[in-house]
Design an enzyme around this catalytic site. Structure first.
Site, PDB file in Angstrom:
ATOM      1  N   ASP A   1       0.827  -1.205   0.000  1.00 13.17           N
ATOM      2  CA  ASP A   1       0.000   0.000   0.000  1.00 13.17           C
ATOM      3  C   ASP A   1       0.867   1.264   0.000  1.00 13.17           C
ATOM      4  O   ASP A   1       1.757   1.436   0.815  1.00 13.17           O
ATOM      5  CB  ASP A   1      -0.940   0.007   1.206  1.00 13.17           C
ATOM      6  CG  ASP A   1      -1.967   1.114   1.100  1.00 13.17           C
ATOM      7  OD1 ASP A   1      -2.964   0.933   0.387  1.00 13.17           O
ATOM      8  OD2 ASP A   1      -1.733   2.192   1.688  1.00 13.17           O
ATOM      9  N   ARG A   2       0.573   2.148  -0.946  1.00 12.56           N
ATOM     10  CA  ARG A   2       1.358   3.368  -1.159  1.00 12.56           C
ATOM     11  C   ARG A   2       1.169   4.353  -0.017  1.00 12.56           C
ATOM     12  O   ARG A   2       2.119   4.857   0.563  1.00 12.56           O
ATOM     13  CB  ARG A   2       0.951   4.022  -2.487  1.00 12.56           C
ATOM     14  CG  ARG A   2       1.361   3.281  -3.730  1.00 12.56           C
ATOM     15  CD  ARG A   2       0.748   1.908  -3.941  1.00 12.56           C
ATOM     16  NE  ARG A   2      -0.704   1.881  -4.005  1.00 12.56           N
ATOM     17  CZ  ARG A   2      -1.445   0.786  -3.969  1.00 12.56           C
ATOM     18  NH1 ARG A   2      -0.889  -0.414  -3.853  1.00 12.56           N
ATOM     19  NH2 ARG A   2      -2.757   0.840  -4.009  1.00 12.56           N
TER      20      ARG A   2
ATOM     21  N   CYS B   1      -2.807   5.438 -10.669  1.00 16.41           N
ATOM     22  CA  CYS B   1      -2.766   5.542  -9.201  1.00 16.41           C
ATOM     23  C   CYS B   1      -2.029   6.835  -8.892  1.00 16.41           C
ATOM     24  O   CYS B   1      -0.841   6.966  -9.205  1.00 16.41           O
ATOM     25  CB  CYS B   1      -2.025   4.352  -8.590  1.00 16.41           C
ATOM     26  SG  CYS B   1      -1.601   4.582  -6.835  1.00 16.41           S
ATOM     27  N   ASN B   2      -2.737   7.795  -8.302  1.00 18.67           N
ATOM     28  CA  ASN B   2      -2.128   9.098  -8.021  1.00 18.67           C
ATOM     29  C   ASN B   2      -1.031   9.011  -6.968  1.00 18.67           C
ATOM     30  O   ASN B   2       0.034   9.615  -7.125  1.00 18.67           O
ATOM     31  CB  ASN B   2      -3.202  10.088  -7.541  1.00 18.67           C
ATOM     32  CG  ASN B   2      -4.106  10.573  -8.666  1.00 18.67           C
ATOM     33  OD1 ASN B   2      -3.861  11.606  -9.269  1.00 18.67           O
ATOM     34  ND2 ASN B   2      -5.163   9.829  -8.959  1.00 18.67           N
ATOM     35  N   THR B   3      -1.282   8.271  -5.890  1.00 18.00           N
ATOM     36  CA  THR B   3      -0.340   8.232  -4.769  1.00 18.00           C
ATOM     37  C   THR B   3       1.040   7.757  -5.225  1.00 18.00           C
ATOM     38  O   THR B   3       2.060   8.272  -4.770  1.00 18.00           O
ATOM     39  CB  THR B   3      -0.870   7.315  -3.643  1.00 18.00           C
ATOM     40  OG1 THR B   3      -2.269   7.560  -3.462  1.00 18.00           O
ATOM     41  CG2 THR B   3      -0.137   7.570  -2.346  1.00 18.00           C
TER      42      THR B   3
ATOM     43  N   THR C   1      -5.706  10.463  -1.347  1.00 19.84           N
ATOM     44  CA  THR C   1      -5.313   9.739  -0.126  1.00 19.84           C
ATOM     45  C   THR C   1      -4.473  10.659   0.769  1.00 19.84           C
ATOM     46  O   THR C   1      -3.943  11.678   0.319  1.00 19.84           O
ATOM     47  CB  THR C   1      -4.437   8.523  -0.461  1.00 19.84           C
ATOM     48  OG1 THR C   1      -3.231   8.982  -1.091  1.00 19.84           O
ATOM     49  CG2 THR C   1      -5.151   7.536  -1.385  1.00 19.84           C
TER      50      THR C   1
ATOM     51  N   LYS D   1     -12.075   0.271  -1.940  1.00 14.78           N
ATOM     52  CA  LYS D   1     -11.140  -0.864  -1.880  1.00 14.78           C
ATOM     53  C   LYS D   1     -11.766  -2.072  -1.189  1.00 14.78           C
ATOM     54  O   LYS D   1     -11.362  -3.207  -1.436  1.00 14.78           O
ATOM     55  CB  LYS D   1      -9.835  -0.464  -1.176  1.00 14.78           C
ATOM     56  CG  LYS D   1      -8.953   0.445  -2.043  1.00 14.78           C
ATOM     57  CD  LYS D   1      -7.559   0.603  -1.457  1.00 14.78           C
ATOM     58  CE  LYS D   1      -6.763   1.682  -2.163  1.00 14.78           C
ATOM     59  NZ  LYS D   1      -6.387   1.349  -3.555  1.00 14.78           N
TER      60      LYS D   1
ATOM     61  N   CYS E   1      -7.548  10.534  -6.824  1.00 11.85           N
ATOM     62  CA  CYS E   1      -7.343   9.129  -6.440  1.00 11.85           C
ATOM     63  C   CYS E   1      -8.264   8.338  -7.344  1.00 11.85           C
ATOM     64  O   CYS E   1      -9.468   8.629  -7.434  1.00 11.85           O
ATOM     65  CB  CYS E   1      -7.699   8.893  -4.981  1.00 11.85           C
ATOM     66  SG  CYS E   1      -7.654   7.135  -4.534  1.00 11.85           S
TER      67      CYS E   1
END
Lengths: 235, 235
Positions: free
Chosen positions: B51-52, B87-89, B129, B169, B198
């Site tokens: 997980d980022r 995925c932005n993060t 996030t 999620k 996100c």
């Protein structure tokens, strides 16, 4: 969760919307509450693979086999232990592909016919491309399972092929009455199950309202049967 | 059609539904009437990447960077000339990934802010996030573009993070009033554009009715901006 999951390889793009819908169904069928509970997948959305049905019918000279084999080998080399091909017509090459790689290759025809048999079906109608019909991949497997297999009459089969190529692959919605007409026609021929034997028809069927779909409980979706097999084998 | 298309590589699975929805949008945005008109893609739906956001926040020790780099290298080696990361993060690692491969790596933050600027936005609200906020990847890029960037207040940010992790999620639909409440809150803070920063929020936004979505024309979807960039660069 916590157990070892097997990485899934998907030889897709035949067509692309069917591949996306297939991935969506695998994800929905996997019990998960976070990203890491899902199945790792490597997906070749290989849209430029030569048309399967056109090759089988002799309308195109380029075979899809080399691309299918190259994808299968690449996916296995990248660690995929289970392979799925969400395209029924391609399954005329199933034995060649399965023998070429050190991975378990799921068979969409076997999974679909097993789903029919589990429901007690005795006569299975098959809606598919001309290529799938000509090669009789459903009929030969059905015989082994002791189930009768029924294809549409040629004029109706031409319409089924049109729904696949001139509607779904062209990005146009299949009219409800066209799809439902196919189901009614197979029922009139005495079928107690109808297999959506082309993943483009799975996309069209999913676009029907829930009410219409509920009126045809005898429809068995090959894409759904393959997605369930992926979760069974990988998760 | 007939021209050379560039193969697209997708580093995905963060989360899986967002990757599937992203592929669906690239396919829908590509002008095509047959499979072979579409863009060839190789998609790593790599759900087991650590997980980022949890790593950035110090809640988990395992970094996602090695997996992201391995995927980027594998996709480039398999012939992908353009890479996208829905995925932005993950974009806190953008420079490292872009420098590691011989391929064009699209940047979801740049594409999203360019879409805001094209609409004449002067103050952009960012829903993302905790990891994306802490690393300020939107704020630092926005400053370069001469656009103001606004994040939610901490209590609201906690709710945004909850929508991402405890709803999307976890496979649960985000309540309409929760999502719309975020949009209204950013508008009240003077934002004339709100970025869904996100891709899980993109999935939630797509599930709103067309009527509700039409009531919030100032929403800019980062997944949509990245999908449009893929079609621009590959088709």
């Amino acid at each position: 969760v916590g157990e070892q999951r097997r990485k899934l390889g998907i030889i897709g793009g035949m067509g692309p919307e069917a591949t996306v819908y297939f991935m969506h169904r695998v994800i929905e069928l996997t019990p998960a509450t976070r990203d890491q509970d899902h199945i790792d997948m490597l997906v070749s959305n290989h849209v430029s693979i030569p048309d399967r049905s056109a090759f089988i019918r002799g309308q195109a000279s380029e075979s899809p086999l080399e691309d299918l084999l190259a994808d299968a080998r690449m996916l296995a080399e990248q660690g995929c232990e289970v392979l799925a091909i969400p395209c029924n017509t391609s399954h005329v090459f199933y034995d060649t592909i399965a023998q070429a790689v050190d991975a378990q290759v799921l068979n969409i025809v076997d999974e679909s016919l097993a789903a029919c048999k589990a429901r007690g079906a005795q006569k299975v109608g098959v809606l598919a491309t001309w290529g799938t019909l000509i090669t009789d991949i459903y009929g030969s497997r059905a015989k082994e399972l002791g189930v009768a297999c029924q294809y549409p009459r040629p004029t109706i089969q031409e319409a089924v092929n049109e729904a696949i190529y001139d509607y779904v692959k062209a990005g146009k919605p299949v009219p409800d009455e066209m799809l439902v007409g196919f189901y009614d026609g197979m029922a009139a021929m005495g079928c107690d199950a109808v297999v959506l034997g082309c993943t483009e028809l799975s996309v069209a069927h999913a676009a029907l309202s829930g009410e219409v779909r509920a009126a045809y409980p005898f429809v068995v979706d090959s894409l759904e049967a393959l997605a369930a097999a992926c979760v069974r084998e990988c998760a």
